[in-house]
Enzyme design. Structure first.
Site, mmCIF file in Angstrom:
data_model
loop_
_atom_site.group_PDB
_atom_site.id
_atom_site.type_symbol
_atom_site.label_atom_id
_atom_site.label_comp_id
_atom_site.label_asym_id
_atom_site.label_seq_id
_atom_site.Cartn_x
_atom_site.Cartn_y
_atom_site.Cartn_z
ATOM 1 N N PRO A 89 -37.743 95.622 68.493
ATOM 2 C CA PRO A 89 -38.818 95.028 69.295
ATOM 3 C C PRO A 89 -40.008 95.978 69.485
ATOM 4 O O PRO A 89 -41.105 95.531 69.805
ATOM 5 C CB PRO A 89 -38.146 94.744 70.655
ATOM 6 C CG PRO A 89 -36.684 94.741 70.387
ATOM 7 C CD PRO A 89 -36.483 95.701 69.247
ATOM 8 N N GLU A 116 -28.588 96.982 72.879
ATOM 9 C CA GLU A 116 -29.881 97.287 73.504
ATOM 10 C C GLU A 116 -30.804 98.093 72.609
ATOM 11 O O GLU A 116 -31.981 98.268 72.916
ATOM 12 C CB GLU A 116 -29.666 98.036 74.829
ATOM 13 C CG GLU A 116 -29.064 97.176 75.922
ATOM 14 C CD GLU A 116 -29.879 95.903 76.187
ATOM 15 O OE1 GLU A 116 -31.041 96.016 76.583
ATOM 16 O OE2 GLU A 116 -29.328 94.810 75.974
ATOM 17 N N ARG A 154 -40.818 84.829 48.799
ATOM 18 C CA ARG A 154 -41.629 83.717 48.291
ATOM 19 C C ARG A 154 -42.942 84.185 47.674
ATOM 20 O O ARG A 154 -43.590 83.437 46.952
ATOM 21 C CB ARG A 154 -41.870 82.663 49.366
ATOM 22 C CG ARG A 154 -42.683 83.132 50.528
ATOM 23 C CD ARG A 154 -42.767 82.073 51.604
ATOM 24 N NE ARG A 154 -43.545 80.909 51.180
ATOM 25 C CZ ARG A 154 -44.871 80.903 51.034
ATOM 26 N NH1 ARG A 154 -45.559 81.988 51.258
ATOM 27 N NH2 ARG A 154 -45.487 79.812 50.660
ATOM 28 N N ASP A 169 -51.686 79.663 50.191
ATOM 29 C CA ASP A 169 -51.303 79.662 51.600
ATOM 30 C C ASP A 169 -52.530 79.776 52.487
ATOM 31 O O ASP A 169 -53.400 80.593 52.247
ATOM 32 C CB ASP A 169 -50.379 80.850 51.926
ATOM 33 C CG ASP A 169 -49.033 80.711 51.251
ATOM 34 O OD1 ASP A 169 -48.743 79.614 50.741
ATOM 35 O OD2 ASP A 169 -48.286 81.695 51.246
HETATM 36 C C1 9D3 Z 1 -34.400 95.426 77.809
HETATM 37 C C2 9D3 Z 1 -35.201 95.843 76.658
HETATM 38 N N1 9D3 Z 1 -35.029 94.988 75.495
HETATM 39 C C3 9D3 Z 1 -36.186 95.235 74.582
HETATM 40 C C4 9D3 Z 1 -37.160 94.135 74.627
HETATM 41 C C5 9D3 Z 1 -33.769 95.306 74.841
HETATM 42 C C6 9D3 Z 1 -33.534 94.605 73.571
HETATM 43 C C7 9D3 Z 1 -33.533 93.234 73.478
HETATM 44 C C8 9D3 Z 1 -33.278 92.587 72.283
HETATM 45 C C9 9D3 Z 1 -33.293 95.342 72.416
HETATM 46 C C10 9D3 Z 1 -33.026 94.695 71.222
HETATM 47 C C11 9D3 Z 1 -33.012 93.327 71.164
HETATM 48 C C12 9D3 Z 1 -32.720 92.644 69.893
HETATM 49 N N2 9D3 Z 1 -33.939 92.368 69.122
HETATM 50 C C13 9D3 Z 1 -34.141 92.892 67.938
HETATM 51 O O1 9D3 Z 1 -33.296 93.618 67.444
HETATM 52 C C14 9D3 Z 1 -35.373 92.616 67.234
HETATM 53 C C15 9D3 Z 1 -36.504 91.824 67.599
HETATM 54 C C16 9D3 Z 1 -36.818 91.046 68.746
HETATM 55 O O2 9D3 Z 1 -36.055 90.926 69.720
HETATM 56 N N3 9D3 Z 1 -38.025 90.401 68.772
HETATM 57 C C17 9D3 Z 1 -38.908 90.475 67.771
HETATM 58 N N4 9D3 Z 1 -38.669 91.187 66.690
HETATM 59 C C18 9D3 Z 1 -37.476 91.854 66.609
HETATM 60 S S1 9D3 Z 1 -37.023 92.803 65.334
HETATM 61 C C19 9D3 Z 1 -35.572 93.176 66.000
#
Ligand code: 9D3
Length: 228
Positions: A89, A116, A154, A169
């Protein structure tokens, strides 16, 4: 292209990879996609891959050992070095420009996490770039990895076959798509715009461009900021 995906849930990828463009691209050797289960590199008898965060706090963290060992195993499966991408994230936001950039590589190594997050030494030690697919919370990196695989594959030469060229696209032009219609000419009292039945291709092209611009202005003005 070769795409390696390191994941705790390789089975999550099977269905998306076995349909349509992704399926055909693999069958015709445009791309080879190899899934490797991080859990196979756990070292204890419970196959543990996560642990409590130092300093306390909620949730669990991906342990560095299994991810490093898995990565070092996968790395050696092919001589190509490849671009290493950690799905997190905190990463750079994925967009069409990034997809085009990645589609030019010979090899991608995607690492999808759970829990997490990753132990910080995974980020540092693997020299991975981090990519997010948007500002929303997923339950893991797998779907994000699949989004990237789909968007990139793609774009590979030959992957779209008869379904058109990726250069068409709307996003590659920076605009939203124009309104499209197919048969029947009248559906529940809604008629296909006259211009599309006119046979005047110049006029049709102008109308489509106009509609694409109007739609973009209305729904995604942010896309117009840099262009036009
Ligand atoms: C409490 C903090 N959280 C961060 C926003 C913890 C957390 C939540 C969800 C850590 C990892 C995740 C799992 N998400 C992913 O691995 C992830 C992700 C996403 O949640 N949103 C957008 N892109 C991606 S790429 C990997």
């Amino acid at each position: 292209m070769r795409i390696d995906v390191l994941t705790l849930f390789p089975a999550m990828f099977e269905s998306p990879l076995s349909y349509s463009i992704l399926k055909r691209a693999q069958e015709s050797d445009i791309v080879e996609i190899v899934l490797t289960d991080i859990r196979d590199f756990a070292t204890d008898r419970y196959r543990k891959v996560d642990d409590k965060p130092y300093g306390g706090g909620p949730g669990m963290v991906m342990m560095p050992g299994p991810v490093f060992d898995c990565f070092e195993y996968v790395e050696k499966l092919s001589p190509e070095k490849g671009r290493v991408i950690l799905l997190t994230p905190q990463g750079q936001k994925f967009d069409q420009k990034k997809a085009v950039e990645l589609s030019k590589e010979k090899r991608l190594i995607l690492i999808a996490g759970r829990y997490e997050g990753f132990d910080e030494r995974i980020r540092i030690g693997l020299c991975a770039e981090q990519i997010s697919i948007g500002d929303f919370v997923l339950s893991g990196g797998e779907l994000a990895a699949m989004v990237i695989v789909d968007a990139v594959v793609r774009l590979l030469a030959g992957a779209l076959g008869d379904e058109g060229s990726a250069g068409d696209d709307s996003f590659s032009e920076g605009l939203l798509e124009y309104p499209q219609y197919t048969r029947p000419e009248v559906f529940r009292d809604m008629k296909v715009p006259e211009v599309l039945l006119s046979g005047d291709h110049e006029k049709i092209a102008r109308w489509r461009r106009q509609m694409a611009l109007e739609r973009t202005k209305k729904h995604r003005p942010d896309l117009l900021k840099n262009n036009f």
